[in-house]
Design a protein around this motif. Structure first.
Motif, mmCIF file in Angstrom:
data_model
loop_
_atom_site.group_PDB
_atom_site.id
_atom_site.type_symbol
_atom_site.label_atom_id
_atom_site.label_comp_id
_atom_site.label_asym_id
_atom_site.label_seq_id
_atom_site.Cartn_x
_atom_site.Cartn_y
_atom_site.Cartn_z
ATOM 1 N N GLN A 1 35.437 53.163 44.977
ATOM 2 C CA GLN A 1 34.719 54.340 44.314
ATOM 3 C C GLN A 1 33.074 53.017 44.886
ATOM 4 O OE1 GLN A 1 34.038 57.242 44.705
ATOM 5 N NE2 GLN A 1 36.688 56.826 44.356
ATOM 6 N N GLY A 2 33.927 51.690 45.200
ATOM 7 C CA GLY A 2 32.904 50.697 46.038
ATOM 8 C C GLY A 2 31.186 50.652 44.560
ATOM 9 N N SER A 3 31.327 50.712 43.624
ATOM 10 C CA SER A 3 30.828 50.216 42.513
ATOM 11 C C SER A 3 31.112 48.452 42.402
ATOM 12 C CB SER A 3 30.898 50.695 41.433
ATOM 13 O OG SER A 3 30.309 50.812 40.335
ATOM 14 N N TRP A 4 31.035 47.906 42.600
ATOM 15 C CA TRP A 4 30.591 46.561 42.493
ATOM 16 C C TRP A 4 30.684 45.768 41.114
ATOM 17 C CZ3 TRP A 4 27.089 42.946 41.157
ATOM 18 C CH2 TRP A 4 25.485 43.484 40.800
ATOM 19 N N GLN A 5 29.238 46.609 40.641
ATOM 20 C CA GLN A 5 28.833 46.211 38.880
ATOM 21 C C GLN A 5 30.112 46.944 38.350
ATOM 22 O OE1 GLN A 5 27.140 48.201 41.269
ATOM 23 N NE2 GLN A 5 25.188 47.350 41.024
ATOM 24 N N THR A 6 30.790 47.854 38.189
ATOM 25 C CA THR A 6 31.487 48.870 37.548
ATOM 26 C C THR A 6 32.975 47.633 37.612
ATOM 27 O OG1 THR A 6 31.367 50.555 37.457
ATOM 28 C CG2 THR A 6 32.755 50.310 36.891
ATOM 29 N N ALA A 7 33.378 47.285 38.242
ATOM 30 C CA ALA A 7 34.541 46.335 39.466
ATOM 31 C C ALA A 7 34.654 45.059 38.313
ATOM 32 C CB ALA A 7 34.939 46.476 40.435
ATOM 33 N N SER A 8 33.069 44.475 38.461
ATOM 34 C CA SER A 8 32.940 42.921 37.987
ATOM 35 C C SER A 8 32.987 42.926 36.336
ATOM 36 C CB SER A 8 31.428 42.419 38.581
ATOM 37 O OG SER A 8 31.665 41.542 38.129
ATOM 38 N N LYS A 9 32.016 43.917 35.347
ATOM 39 C CA LYS A 9 33.079 44.255 34.246
ATOM 40 C C LYS A 9 34.041 44.108 33.699
ATOM 41 C CE LYS A 9 27.769 44.562 33.675
ATOM 42 N NZ LYS A 9 27.475 43.561 32.447
ATOM 43 N N ALA A 10 34.413 45.532 34.673
ATOM 44 C CA ALA A 10 36.603 45.609 34.368
ATOM 45 C C ALA A 10 37.553 44.261 34.621
ATOM 46 C CB ALA A 10 36.877 47.020 34.896
ATOM 47 N N LYS A 11 36.997 44.080 35.460
ATOM 48 C CA LYS A 11 37.081 42.511 35.848
ATOM 49 C C LYS A 11 37.358 41.110 34.963
ATOM 50 C CE LYS A 11 36.463 40.290 39.339
ATOM 51 N NZ LYS A 11 35.896 39.895 40.915
ATOM 52 N N VAL A 12 36.425 41.394 34.223
ATOM 53 C CA VAL A 12 35.546 40.699 32.684
ATOM 54 C C VAL A 12 36.737 41.259 31.547
ATOM 55 C CG1 VAL A 12 33.998 39.653 31.353
ATOM 56 C CG2 VAL A 12 34.056 39.170 33.715
ATOM 57 N N GLY A 13 36.458 42.146 31.666
ATOM 58 C CA GLY A 13 37.174 42.481 29.997
ATOM 59 C C GLY A 13 38.594 42.712 30.119
ATOM 60 N N LEU A 14 39.000 42.645 31.463
ATOM 61 C CA LEU A 14 41.079 42.571 31.821
ATOM 62 C C LEU A 14 40.994 40.850 31.348
ATOM 63 C CD1 LEU A 14 43.118 43.293 32.630
ATOM 64 C CD2 LEU A 14 43.006 42.926 35.210
ATOM 65 N N PHE A 15 40.623 39.879 31.741
ATOM 66 C CA PHE A 15 40.916 38.663 31.275
ATOM 67 C C PHE A 15 40.458 38.406 29.578
ATOM 68 C CE2 PHE A 15 39.266 38.049 36.188
ATOM 69 C CZ PHE A 15 40.363 37.720 35.820
ATOM 70 N N VAL A 16 39.017 39.468 29.364
ATOM 71 C CA VAL A 16 39.463 38.878 28.043
ATOM 72 C C VAL A 16 40.301 39.891 26.830
ATOM 73 C CG1 VAL A 16 37.621 39.843 26.347
ATOM 74 C CG2 VAL A 16 36.764 38.998 28.113
ATOM 75 N N ALA A 17 41.133 40.982 26.937
ATOM 76 C CA ALA A 17 42.137 41.750 27.019
ATOM 77 C C ALA A 17 42.920 40.710 27.353
ATOM 78 C CB ALA A 17 42.235 42.583 27.880
ATOM 79 N N ILE A 18 43.293 39.695 28.461
ATOM 80 C CA ILE A 18 44.603 39.145 28.393
ATOM 81 C C ILE A 18 44.382 38.384 27.337
ATOM 82 C CG2 ILE A 18 45.891 37.553 30.599
ATOM 83 C CD1 ILE A 18 44.992 39.717 32.560
ATOM 84 N N GLY A 19 42.928 37.482 27.460
ATOM 85 C CA GLY A 19 43.035 36.770 26.664
ATOM 86 C C GLY A 19 43.131 36.699 24.955
ATOM 87 N N GLY A 20 42.916 37.540 24.591
ATOM 88 C CA GLY A 20 43.678 38.607 23.314
ATOM 89 C C GLY A 20 44.740 38.431 22.713
ATOM 90 N N ALA A 21 45.123 39.309 23.806
ATOM 91 C CA ALA A 21 46.997 39.148 23.819
ATOM 92 C C ALA A 21 47.609 37.862 24.072
ATOM 93 C CB ALA A 21 47.297 40.380 25.297
ATOM 94 N N THR A 22 46.973 37.035 24.420
ATOM 95 C CA THR A 22 47.802 35.537 23.645
ATOM 96 C C THR A 22 47.292 34.965 23.317
ATOM 97 O OG1 THR A 22 47.341 35.865 26.720
ATOM 98 C CG2 THR A 22 47.866 33.379 25.629
#
Length: 95
Positions: free
Chosen positions: A55-76
């Motif tokens: 959708q071109g919302s770079w703010q949402t994409a950026s926050k979701a990317k950080v959330g994804l990396f945090v979730a991967i770190g939490g799973a690890t």
């Protein structure tokens, strides 16, 4: 190999402790809830990242990317908690 067989293979040795049945229940529940939460957050964040990028919302994409990396770190870290618990139980049995 089935999942329960795999869990018995990599599970900690609770026989070295007194009151091991309560500890087994607590550790198993915490690891289960932690991994389920991490996997759900990985799914939600990756979908949000994809939708935000499309959708071109770079703010949402950026926050979701950080959330994804945090979730991967939490799973690890949650998965690594089993190895740490095994190590602590081995050290405790030798003291």
């Amino acid at each position: 190999m089935t999942i329960p067989g795999l869990l018995r293979l990599v599970g900690p040795d609770f026989g070295a402790l007194g009151g091991s049945s309560q500890l087994r229940a607590i550790v198993g529940a915490l690891l289960t809830y932690g991994l389920i939460t991490a996997v759900l957050m990985i799914v939600v964040c990756s979908a949000t990242w994809a939708i935000g990028s499309a959708q071109g919302s770079w703010q949402t994409a950026s926050k979701a990317k950080v959330g994804l990396f945090v979730a991967i770190g939490g799973a690890t870290l949650t998965g690594g908690a089993l190895a740490w618990a095994n190590w602590l139980l081995d050290v405790g049995a030798t003291l």
